[in-house]
Design a protein around this motif. Structure first.
Motif, PDB file in Angstrom:
ATOM      1  N   PRO A  35      -6.299   4.308  -2.801  1.00  0.00           N
ATOM      2  CA  PRO A  35      -6.152   5.775  -2.300  1.00  0.00           C
ATOM      3  C   PRO A  35      -4.519   6.105  -1.725  1.00  0.00           C
ATOM      4  CG  PRO A  35      -8.172   4.891  -1.716  1.00  0.00           C
ATOM      5  CD  PRO A  35      -7.683   3.727  -2.461  1.00  0.00           C
ATOM      6  N   ILE A  36      -4.212   7.233  -1.920  1.00  0.00           N
ATOM      7  CA  ILE A  36      -2.907   7.469  -1.211  1.00  0.00           C
ATOM      8  C   ILE A  36      -3.020   8.575  -0.761  1.00  0.00           C
ATOM      9  CG2 ILE A  36      -0.493   8.383  -2.018  1.00  0.00           C
ATOM     10  CD1 ILE A  36      -0.484   6.808  -4.678  1.00  0.00           C
ATOM     11  N   LYS A  37      -2.493   8.699   0.556  1.00  0.00           N
ATOM     12  CA  LYS A  37      -2.345   9.744   1.599  1.00  0.00           C
ATOM     13  C   LYS A  37      -1.211  10.566   1.414  1.00  0.00           C
ATOM     14  CE  LYS A  37      -2.407  10.980   6.603  1.00  0.00           C
ATOM     15  NZ  LYS A  37      -2.148  10.428   7.868  1.00  0.00           N
ATOM     16  N   GLU A  61       0.910  -1.086  -0.061  1.00  0.00           N
ATOM     17  CA  GLU A  61       0.204   0.005  -0.051  1.00  0.00           C
ATOM     18  C   GLU A  61       0.968   1.134   0.112  1.00  0.00           C
ATOM     19  OE1 GLU A  61      -3.832   0.633   2.569  1.00  0.00           O
ATOM     20  OE2 GLU A  61      -2.908  -1.569   2.821  1.00  0.00           O
ATOM     21  N   LEU A  62       0.315   2.194  -0.302  1.00  0.00           N
ATOM     22  CA  LEU A  62       1.235   3.457  -0.581  1.00  0.00           C
ATOM     23  C   LEU A  62       0.670   4.793   0.306  1.00  0.00           C
ATOM     24  CD1 LEU A  62       2.030   3.444  -4.350  1.00  0.00           C
ATOM     25  CD2 LEU A  62       3.508   2.662  -2.636  1.00  0.00           C
ATOM     26  N   GLU A  63       1.569   5.534   0.693  1.00  0.00           N
ATOM     27  CA  GLU A  63       1.384   6.776   1.279  1.00  0.00           C
ATOM     28  C   GLU A  63       2.452   7.748   0.456  1.00  0.00           C
ATOM     29  OE1 GLU A  63       0.996   8.286   5.179  1.00  0.00           O
ATOM     30  OE2 GLU A  63      -0.033   6.453   5.718  1.00  0.00           O
ATOM     31  N   ALA A  64       2.395   9.053   0.540  1.00  0.00           N
ATOM     32  CA  ALA A  64       3.425   9.838  -0.102  1.00  0.00           C
ATOM     33  C   ALA A  64       3.667  10.908   0.286  1.00  0.00           C
ATOM     34  CB  ALA A  64       2.787   9.872  -1.734  1.00  0.00           C
ATOM     35  N   VAL A  65       4.964  11.573   0.111  1.00  0.00           N
ATOM     36  CA  VAL A  65       5.318  12.886   0.652  1.00  0.00           C
ATOM     37  C   VAL A  65       5.889  13.675  -0.633  1.00  0.00           C
ATOM     38  CG1 VAL A  65       7.582  11.849   1.597  1.00  0.00           C
ATOM     39  CG2 VAL A  65       6.602  14.127   2.440  1.00  0.00           C
ATOM     40  N   ASP A 100      10.061  19.664  13.000  1.00  0.00           N
ATOM     41  CA  ASP A 100       8.866  19.277  13.254  1.00  0.00           C
ATOM     42  C   ASP A 100       7.901  20.355  12.924  1.00  0.00           C
ATOM     43  OD1 ASP A 100       9.818  17.496  14.939  1.00  0.00           O
ATOM     44  OD2 ASP A 100       9.804  18.367  16.871  1.00  0.00           O
ATOM     45  N   ARG A 101       8.304  21.618  12.712  1.00  0.00           N
ATOM     46  CA  ARG A 101       7.313  22.697  12.049  1.00  0.00           C
ATOM     47  C   ARG A 101       7.045  22.095  10.645  1.00  0.00           C
ATOM     48  NH1 ARG A 101       9.362  26.913  14.359  1.00  0.00           N
ATOM     49  NH2 ARG A 101      11.061  27.218  12.764  1.00  0.00           N
ATOM     50  N   ALA A 102       8.032  21.563  10.067  1.00  0.00           N
ATOM     51  CA  ALA A 102       7.631  21.327   8.487  1.00  0.00           C
ATOM     52  C   ALA A 102       6.601  20.162   8.753  1.00  0.00           C
ATOM     53  CB  ALA A 102       8.898  20.865   7.804  1.00  0.00           C
ATOM     54  N   ILE A 103       6.803  19.116   9.460  1.00  0.00           N
ATOM     55  CA  ILE A 103       6.072  18.047   9.621  1.00  0.00           C
ATOM     56  C   ILE A 103       4.335  18.417  10.205  1.00  0.00           C
ATOM     57  CG2 ILE A 103       5.718  15.990  11.159  1.00  0.00           C
ATOM     58  CD1 ILE A 103       8.607  15.299  10.741  1.00  0.00           C
ATOM     59  N   ASN A 104       4.612  19.396  11.074  1.00  0.00           N
ATOM     60  CA  ASN A 104       3.158  19.519  11.825  1.00  0.00           C
ATOM     61  C   ASN A 104       2.585  20.608  11.016  1.00  0.00           C
ATOM     62  OD1 ASN A 104       3.875  18.217  14.184  1.00  0.00           O
ATOM     63  ND2 ASN A 104       5.081  19.876  15.021  1.00  0.00           N
ATOM     64  N   THR A 105       3.131  21.310  10.012  1.00  0.00           N
ATOM     65  CA  THR A 105       2.276  22.242   9.222  1.00  0.00           C
ATOM     66  C   THR A 105       2.035  21.448   7.705  1.00  0.00           C
ATOM     67  OG1 THR A 105       4.229  23.138   8.286  1.00  0.00           O
ATOM     68  CG2 THR A 105       3.144  24.280   9.999  1.00  0.00           C
ATOM     69  N   ALA A 106       2.561  20.276   7.721  1.00  0.00           N
ATOM     70  CA  ALA A 106       2.161  19.468   6.532  1.00  0.00           C
ATOM     71  C   ALA A 106       0.665  19.451   5.933  1.00  0.00           C
ATOM     72  CB  ALA A 106       2.685  18.039   6.399  1.00  0.00           C
ATOM     73  N   GLU A 107       0.266  19.593   4.660  1.00  0.00           N
ATOM     74  CA  GLU A 107      -0.982  19.472   4.424  1.00  0.00           C
ATOM     75  C   GLU A 107      -1.211  18.244   3.955  1.00  0.00           C
ATOM     76  OE1 GLU A 107      -3.479  21.225   0.528  1.00  0.00           O
ATOM     77  OE2 GLU A 107      -1.615  21.849   0.888  1.00  0.00           O
ATOM     78  N   VAL A 108      -2.374  17.558   4.075  1.00  0.00           N
ATOM     79  CA  VAL A 108      -2.785  16.214   3.648  1.00  0.00           C
ATOM     80  C   VAL A 108      -3.841  16.063   2.521  1.00  0.00           C
ATOM     81  CG1 VAL A 108      -3.793  13.929   4.380  1.00  0.00           C
ATOM     82  CG2 VAL A 108      -2.102  14.980   5.953  1.00  0.00           C
ATOM     83  N   VAL A 109      -3.539  15.431   1.506  1.00  0.00           N
ATOM     84  CA  VAL A 109      -4.532  15.631   0.390  1.00  0.00           C
ATOM     85  C   VAL A 109      -4.619  13.895   0.207  1.00  0.00           C
ATOM     86  CG1 VAL A 109      -4.880  15.910  -2.106  1.00  0.00           C
ATOM     87  CG2 VAL A 109      -3.732  17.545  -0.667  1.00  0.00           C
ATOM     88  N   TRP A 110      -5.779  13.458   0.153  1.00  0.00           N
ATOM     89  CA  TRP A 110      -6.089  12.015  -0.423  1.00  0.00           C
ATOM     90  C   TRP A 110      -6.078  12.020  -1.879  1.00  0.00           C
ATOM     91  CZ3 TRP A 110      -5.843   7.445   1.990  1.00  0.00           C
ATOM     92  CH2 TRP A 110      -5.612   7.478   3.437  1.00  0.00           C
ATOM     93  N   ALA A 111      -5.497  11.313  -2.382  1.00  0.00           N
ATOM     94  CA  ALA A 111      -5.439  11.363  -4.002  1.00  0.00           C
ATOM     95  C   ALA A 111      -6.041   9.955  -4.013  1.00  0.00           C
ATOM     96  CB  ALA A 111      -3.923  11.207  -4.529  1.00  0.00           C
ATOM     97  N   LYS A 112      -7.090   9.716  -4.891  1.00  0.00           N
ATOM     98  CA  LYS A 112      -7.818   8.516  -5.307  1.00  0.00           C
ATOM     99  C   LYS A 112      -8.384   8.681  -6.705  1.00  0.00           C
ATOM    100  CE  LYS A 112     -10.888   9.699  -1.545  1.00  0.00           C
ATOM    101  NZ  LYS A 112     -11.753   8.967  -0.271  1.00  0.00           N
ATOM    102  N   ALA A 132      -0.090  11.483  -8.103  1.00  0.00           N
ATOM    103  CA  ALA A 132      -0.518  10.574  -7.061  1.00  0.00           C
ATOM    104  C   ALA A 132      -1.939  10.054  -7.610  1.00  0.00           C
ATOM    105  CB  ALA A 132      -0.582  11.494  -5.796  1.00  0.00           C
ATOM    106  N   ARG A 133      -2.684  10.780  -8.027  1.00  0.00           N
ATOM    107  CA  ARG A 133      -3.993  10.142  -8.613  1.00  0.00           C
ATOM    108  C   ARG A 133      -3.969   8.976  -9.509  1.00  0.00           C
ATOM    109  NH1 ARG A 133      -6.469  15.736  -8.904  1.00  0.00           N
ATOM    110  NH2 ARG A 133      -7.153  16.055  -6.579  1.00  0.00           N
TER     111      ARG A 133
END
Ligand code: ATP
Ligand code: MG
Length: 393
Positions: free
Chosen positions: A240-242, A207-211, A381-393, A231-232
């Motif tokens: 679906p890829i987070k 299964e995949l997630e992506a950054v 940490d700031r970069a990680i905590n402000t990351a935006e999440v998009v679900w690609a499907k 990603a789509r």
């Protein structure tokens, strides 16, 4: 011709011993999800080492085949007609009707392949094949028999409760069902390589997630949209890829101001790997995936790869490591990503790059340069905590 069902054959998962049902169930579940993309109503069921997809009412044949062709784990897709046993004479008539309907021009060489799992059927496999072959020759005089290299193979399978009739065999994508082999965090850029790398690991059941790391305002909204689109495209195969979209500008600027410019790309790549690994751990992924390939660019020489790899404790999968660019491009075209990948938007790896980056970096020298950055925890940490999440499907 209206096919009432599909016989789904799978290769490697057929040999997984006691765990076989896990693979079969994964495949079945992926198949059901994929078929939702096709017009029509379908029922996918397991039946003793087989999967059948029954088509209920009207359906879009091309869409159904296209959807199933993206389900990893399938070795072939056979559009078929399923009959109940009403005696051999009835079977013979159905086989003649099948060939009559399925082929416009009845002028080809053929062979009948008959198999029976029901041993109490009144004829044995040889007799079934011979008698059906004769009946077809009598009905369609331009047909010829070729037992060695037939143009058309007519398959007749007599099973305990049903008889399957099919001739076309559409190749599936192969591989293993997604979900049968853990989850990987794909470092997805807007290039040609990383979508292919993700597709390949997914093909082996991951299964995949992506950054994606972007550097606004130096990289544009269009560059980001392009990565979401990629990603789509991969998600049509992998499910679906987070997608985590990490703002890398602050870190990148700071490295640029603090470290030698010829080491910039390597140090940046090391921070990408560190952040990707943390995101991967937080989400329970077991591995990182990149599109790196030996020698492609300065940051992918063996020495550079060693430096990038040194910051990871998770396994890093690089399925393209020994691929030539030409072969990667061919795969990219095959999965339908190429046209999107070559859209000309800047990537954060291409801004601020040195004219003469190091090609044989020494790990100790890179580590020494990095000490100038001091404690980076707060920034990462700031970069990680402000990351935006998009679900690609
Ligand atoms: P690609 O075609 O995949 O972009 P590339 O040939 O451009 O690869 P690099 O830019 O050196 O090569 O990147 C090597 C790998 O590092 C990529 O395949 C990808 O896995 C990862 N990577 C590079 N840039 C990014 C980014 N901005 N966000 C996420 N991952 C990245
Ligand atoms: Mg790139």
């Amino acid at each position: 011709m209206r096919y009432s069902a599909f016989l789904i054959k799978y290769a490697e998962i057929g040999v997984k011993g006691k765990n076989r049902y896990i693979f079969e169930d994964q495949l079945l579940s992926r198949l059901k999800t994929a078929l939702k993309r096709a017009e029509g109503s379908f029922k996918a069921v397991k039946s003793v080492g087989r999967i059948y997809v029954y088509c209920e009412g009207e359906y879009d044949y091309d869409e159904a085949v296209a959807a199933m062709s993206r389900v990893f784990g399938i070795s072939s897709i056979c559009p078929m007609v399923q009959l109940s046993d009403e005696g051999f004479d009835a079977l013979r008539d159905k086989v003649i009707a099948f060939v009559g309907e399925a082929y416009d021009k009845k002028a080809f060489s053929f062979k009948v392949f008959a198999r029976r799992t029901r041993k109490n059927y009144p004829l044995d496999s040889m007799q079934i094949a011979a008698q059906l072959g004769e009946a077809l020759l009598a009905s369609f005089p331009d047909l010829t028999v070729d037992v060695h290299a037939p143009e058309v193979s007519i398959n007749v399978e007599i099973r305990d409760n049903e008889i399957n009739l099919y001739s076309a065999v559409i190749p599936g994508p192969g591989g293993m069902p997604v979900g049968s082999n853990g989850t990987g965090m794909l470092l997805l850029s807007g290039g040609i390589d990383s979508p292919v790398a993700g597709w390949m690991c997914s093909k082996r059941g991951m299964e995949l997630e992506a950054v994606y790391f972007h550097a606004p305002p130096y990289t544009s909204e269009q560059a980001k949209e392009k990565v979401v689109d990629l990603a789509r495209i991969v998600a049509a195969y992998s499910g679906p890829i987070k997608l985590h979209i990490v703002n890398f500008t602050e870190i990148q600027m700071y490295i640029y101001q603090t470290c030698p410019h010829d080491e910039l790309t390597i140090i940046m790549r090391r921070y990408m790997m560190r952040i990707a690994e943390q995101l991967a751990r937080d989400d329970g992924c077991q591995a990182l995936i990149t599109g790196e390939s030996i020698g492609q660019v300065a940051s992918q020489t063996v020495q550079s790869l060693a430096c990038t790899n040194a910051v990871c404790s998770m396994p890093v999968f690089r399925p393209l490591i020994a691929f030539d660019k030409m072969d990667i491009v061919a795969l990219s075209e095959k999965i339908g990503a190429y046209e999107t990948s070559i859209l000309p938007y800047e990537d954060c790896c291409t801004i601020f790059v040195a004219k003469h980056p190091v090609t044989k970096p020494l790990l100790s020298a890179i580590e020494k340069s990095e000490t100038k950055l001091g404690d980076m925890t707060e920034m990462t940490d700031r970069a990680i905590n402000t990351a935006e999440v998009v679900w690609a499907k």
